[in-house]
Write an enzyme that holds these catalytic residues in place. Structure first.
Site, PDB file in Angstrom:
ATOM      1  N   LYS A 293      -6.165 -14.906   2.621  1.00  0.00           N
ATOM      2  CA  LYS A 293      -7.344 -14.027   2.574  1.00  0.00           C
ATOM      3  C   LYS A 293      -7.736 -13.724   1.140  1.00  0.00           C
ATOM      4  CE  LYS A 293      -6.777  -9.426   2.998  1.00  0.00           C
ATOM      5  NZ  LYS A 293      -6.468  -8.125   3.597  1.00  0.00           N
TER       6      LYS A 293
ATOM      7  N   ASP B  48      -0.886  -7.004  11.711  1.00  0.00           N
ATOM      8  CA  ASP B  48      -1.120  -6.359  10.416  1.00  0.00           C
ATOM      9  C   ASP B  48      -0.579  -4.932  10.475  1.00  0.00           C
ATOM     10  OD1 ASP B  48      -1.943  -6.210   7.806  1.00  0.00           O
ATOM     11  OD2 ASP B  48      -4.036  -6.704   8.211  1.00  0.00           O
TER      12      ASP B  48
END
Ligand code: R5P
Length: 314
Positions: free
Chosen positions: A193, A220
């Site tokens: 990311k 996450d």
């Protein structure tokens, strides 16, 4: 040793404090916590807490700065009421992302928050899955950090997905995804990311791992805007994932997360109850809640009796 346990809640998440007390078979302590018309916070314990083992349950949820003030003032009031020991139970530690000076002339607010908790008079801290483990080092008092990921893994293991792949939405969560893939019984993959400066925007660049025809579980620690998860979901769909599930410990969920994550074809969103959903709810995405109340209650009981908290995870 201290006298008996006394559990109190600020205004952040009373339902969690009540669930913890139910597990502990204790009444939730009586305490007034409110704002005057000038926004100053006032606290008064209605129970005698002299020499008692006091636990103050307060995740730092929106409005974050008000909830922090409540926590600090509750600690101060407990100290002045001669509590025997004060444990700040902070299931979600806000400002965790401000844990280093990664740009010129910026603060390390995670440390400032830790300093204030100590200065207010807390003797211990109990928390769950901080943004980075190193934040523990900002405290000079004992801190126990629990993890809710085994509870999340158990949820997916029970679902017996045919071909699970646990996916880290950024390289920082690679170790976590590998560990969870062992627990769930599958493989793992990593999304690379990129963030755009201080804008709350994330972009998935590359995918490492095989996901075609597989049942992906993106994990996450927290979801704020939903951008990280949305970009991971998009790349997994593009690479032919059969299903995509999402899990986080802390559903911080800014208002726009409810739009972003309701529109991305997520098969299931799993989160814990470290925080209440203060800004809305999901209309289309199926959602499951895994409660941390029993785990928190067990840890508090062990702290009170001098038992091992680590043994909870063995
Ligand atoms: C970042 O390192 C965190 O682990 C989360 O990925 C991040 O906080 C999520 O934020 P958002 O939902 O705004 O992308």
């Amino acid at each position: 040793m201290f006298r008996e346990m006394a559990v109190f809640s600020g205004n952040a998440h009373r339902a969690l404090a009540e669930a913890v007390c139910k597990h502990l078979e204790l009444p939730l302590g009586q305490c007034e916590v409110f704002e005057f018309s000038n926004e100053e916070v006032f606290v008064r314990y209605l129970d005698n807490i002299r020499e008692r083992d006091v636990f103050i349950v307060q995740p730092i949820v929106s409005p974050v700065n008000t909830r922090l003030m409540e926590l600090w003032i509750m600690i101060d009031a407990a100290k002045r009421a001669s509590a025997g020991r004060i444990t700040a139970v902070v299931p979600y530690y806000a400002y965790g992302r401000s844990d280093k000076k990664d740009q010129p002339r910026v603060p390390v607010t995670a440390r400032l928050v830790a300093n204030f908790i100590e200065v207010a008079g807390a003797d211990r801290v109990l928390t769950i899955d901080m943004h980075a483990g190193q934040i523990q080092g900002f405290f000079n008092i004992p801190l126990d950090e629990l993890t809710a990921f085994p509870l999340i893994a158990e949820h997916f293991r029970a679902a017996a997905l045919p071909q699970p792949v646990v996916v880290a939405p950024d390289v920082g969560r690679a170790k976590l995804a590998r560990e969870l893939s062992d627990r769930v019984g599958g493989d793992f993959a990593i999304v690379d990311k990129k963030r755009k400066g201080n804008l709350e925007q994330a972009e998935a660049m590359t995918l490492i791992g095989e996901v075609e025809g597989r049942d992906c579980i993106v994990v996450d620690d927290e979801i704020l805007t939903g951008g990280t998860i949305a970009s991971a979901v998009q790349i997994l769909r593009e690479r032919g994932a059969r299903s995509v599930r999402v899990a986080c410990v802390h559903p911080v969920m800014a208002p726009r997360a409810f739009k972003t994550l309701d529109a991305d074809g997520i098969d299931e969103l799993v989160h814990t109850d470290t925080l209440p959903l203060v800004h809305g709810k999901f209309e289309r995405t199926p959602t499951s809640v895994v409660s941390v109340a029993s785990m928190l209650g067990d840890a508090m009981h062990r702290i009170h009796t001098g038992g091992s908290v680590g043994a909870l995870f063995r």
